[in-house]
Motif scaffolding. Structure first.
Motif, mmCIF file in Angstrom:
data_model
loop_
_atom_site.group_PDB
_atom_site.id
_atom_site.type_symbol
_atom_site.label_atom_id
_atom_site.label_comp_id
_atom_site.label_asym_id
_atom_site.label_seq_id
_atom_site.Cartn_x
_atom_site.Cartn_y
_atom_site.Cartn_z
ATOM 1 N N GLN A 123 1.060 -1.098 0.028
ATOM 2 C CA GLN A 123 -0.133 0.044 -0.032
ATOM 3 C C GLN A 123 0.903 1.327 0.003
ATOM 4 N N ASN A 124 1.899 1.091 0.574
ATOM 5 C CA ASN A 124 2.918 2.213 0.690
ATOM 6 C C ASN A 124 3.572 2.742 -0.855
ATOM 7 N N GLU A 125 3.736 1.547 -1.406
ATOM 8 C CA GLU A 125 4.526 1.673 -2.706
ATOM 9 C C GLU A 125 3.062 2.130 -3.593
ATOM 10 N N CYS A 126 2.140 1.533 -3.401
ATOM 11 C CA CYS A 126 0.966 1.987 -3.948
ATOM 12 C C CYS A 126 0.460 3.316 -3.874
ATOM 13 N N GLY A 127 0.505 3.668 -2.576
ATOM 14 C CA GLY A 127 0.322 5.101 -1.941
ATOM 15 C C GLY A 127 1.115 5.947 -2.718
ATOM 16 N N ALA A 128 2.440 5.563 -2.721
ATOM 17 C CA ALA A 128 3.392 6.607 -3.219
ATOM 18 C C ALA A 128 2.982 6.708 -4.854
ATOM 19 N N ASN A 129 2.878 5.590 -5.514
ATOM 20 C CA ASN A 129 2.330 5.810 -7.103
ATOM 21 C C ASN A 129 1.128 6.527 -7.156
ATOM 22 N N VAL A 130 0.151 6.585 -6.234
ATOM 23 C CA VAL A 130 -1.085 7.030 -6.165
ATOM 24 C C VAL A 130 -0.845 8.506 -5.925
ATOM 25 N N LEU A 131 -0.154 8.742 -4.759
ATOM 26 C CA LEU A 131 0.269 10.136 -4.709
ATOM 27 C C LEU A 131 1.013 10.981 -5.807
ATOM 28 N N GLU A 132 1.944 10.300 -6.317
ATOM 29 C CA GLU A 132 2.519 10.920 -7.711
ATOM 30 C C GLU A 132 1.584 11.293 -8.671
ATOM 31 N N ALA A 133 0.672 10.173 -8.815
ATOM 32 C CA ALA A 133 -0.490 10.425 -9.839
ATOM 33 C C ALA A 133 -1.371 11.430 -9.702
ATOM 34 N N GLU A 134 -1.781 11.760 -8.368
ATOM 35 C CA GLU A 134 -2.506 12.797 -7.877
ATOM 36 C C GLU A 134 -1.659 14.141 -8.135
ATOM 37 N N LYS A 135 -0.295 14.205 -7.814
ATOM 38 C CA LYS A 135 0.150 15.394 -8.068
ATOM 39 C C LYS A 135 0.286 15.759 -9.402
ATOM 40 N N LYS A 136 0.665 14.710 -10.331
ATOM 41 C CA LYS A 136 0.329 14.819 -11.946
ATOM 42 C C LYS A 136 -0.741 15.491 -12.304
ATOM 43 N N ILE A 137 -1.927 14.773 -11.874
ATOM 44 C CA ILE A 137 -3.013 15.274 -12.077
ATOM 45 C C ILE A 137 -3.315 16.618 -11.665
ATOM 46 N N LYS A 138 -3.043 16.764 -10.501
ATOM 47 C CA LYS A 138 -2.966 18.205 -9.817
ATOM 48 C C LYS A 138 -2.631 19.250 -10.613
ATOM 49 N N ALA A 139 -1.158 18.898 -10.916
ATOM 50 C CA ALA A 139 -0.677 20.082 -11.792
ATOM 51 C C ALA A 139 -1.295 20.266 -13.071
ATOM 52 N N GLU A 140 -1.579 19.289 -13.719
ATOM 53 C CA GLU A 140 -2.678 19.360 -14.963
ATOM 54 C C GLU A 140 -3.756 20.221 -14.799
ATOM 55 N N LEU A 141 -4.396 19.909 -13.800
ATOM 56 C CA LEU A 141 -5.743 20.725 -13.426
ATOM 57 C C LEU A 141 -5.361 22.129 -13.177
ATOM 58 N N LYS A 142 -4.091 22.424 -12.478
ATOM 59 C CA LYS A 142 -3.759 23.701 -12.191
ATOM 60 C C LYS A 142 -3.356 24.483 -13.621
#
Length: 164
Positions: A123-142
């Motif tokens: 989950q930590n690995e998945c969480g890190a992957n999800v966190l990175e994906a969320e960051k990318k999505i957040k940057a795209e949304l910005k």
């Protein structure tokens, strides 16, 4: 029934039969019974000996009674000891069974804990992957948001120029 004593009868029955048949000669029968008892014991003598024989009979009676009681107590103790032994063996078997169940439960617990740690690590690995994906999505949304704001500002300016 005859009043003569027979050898296969109990002496107390003989005494009763003799005393019942001839009450006048009860003294004579008592003396003959005493003589018979003394001859069985191998003694001859006075009335003191007859008292000793009655004491000996009483003592032997009580000794036999004590022996029977002690034998009964020993038998009861053996039964009780066997019961305790059986109960001990049963408790020992139960303890062994419970120890083995406890051991298997401990092994299952360690296996489950390992699986949980692996799952949390995943989950930590998945969480890190999800966190990175969320960051990318957040940057795209910005960037999309900023583009829409700029477009909106440009449209406002065009509308204000047209309305003048």
């Amino acid at each position: 029934m005859s009043s003569l004593p027979s050898h296969n009868k109990d002496p107390s029955r003989i005494r009763k039969q003799l005393s019942d048949s001839c009450p006048a000669s009860s003294t004579a029968t008592t003396k003959s019974l005493r003589h018979e008892r003394l001859s069985r014991l191998g003694s001859s003598g006075s009335s003191d000996v007859s008292n000793d024989t009655s004491t000996n009979h009483a003592e032997s009676y009580f000794l036999r009674r004590e022996n029977r009681l002690s034998a009964r107590k020993k038998a009861e103790e053996e039964i009780a000891n066997n019961d305790y032994k059986k109960m001990y063996e049963k408790a020992l078997a139960t303890n062994q069974r419970l120890k083995s169940r406890l051991e298997t439960s401990k092994q299952e617990l360690t296996m489950i804990q390992d699986q949980l740690e692996r799952a949390q690590g995943g989950q930590n690995e998945c969480g890190a992957n999800v966190l990175e994906a969320e960051k990318k999505i957040k940057a795209e949304l910005k960037t999309e948001n900023q583009r829409l704001k700029d477009e909106n500002g440009a449209l406002i300016r065009v509308i204000t120029k047209l309305s003048k």
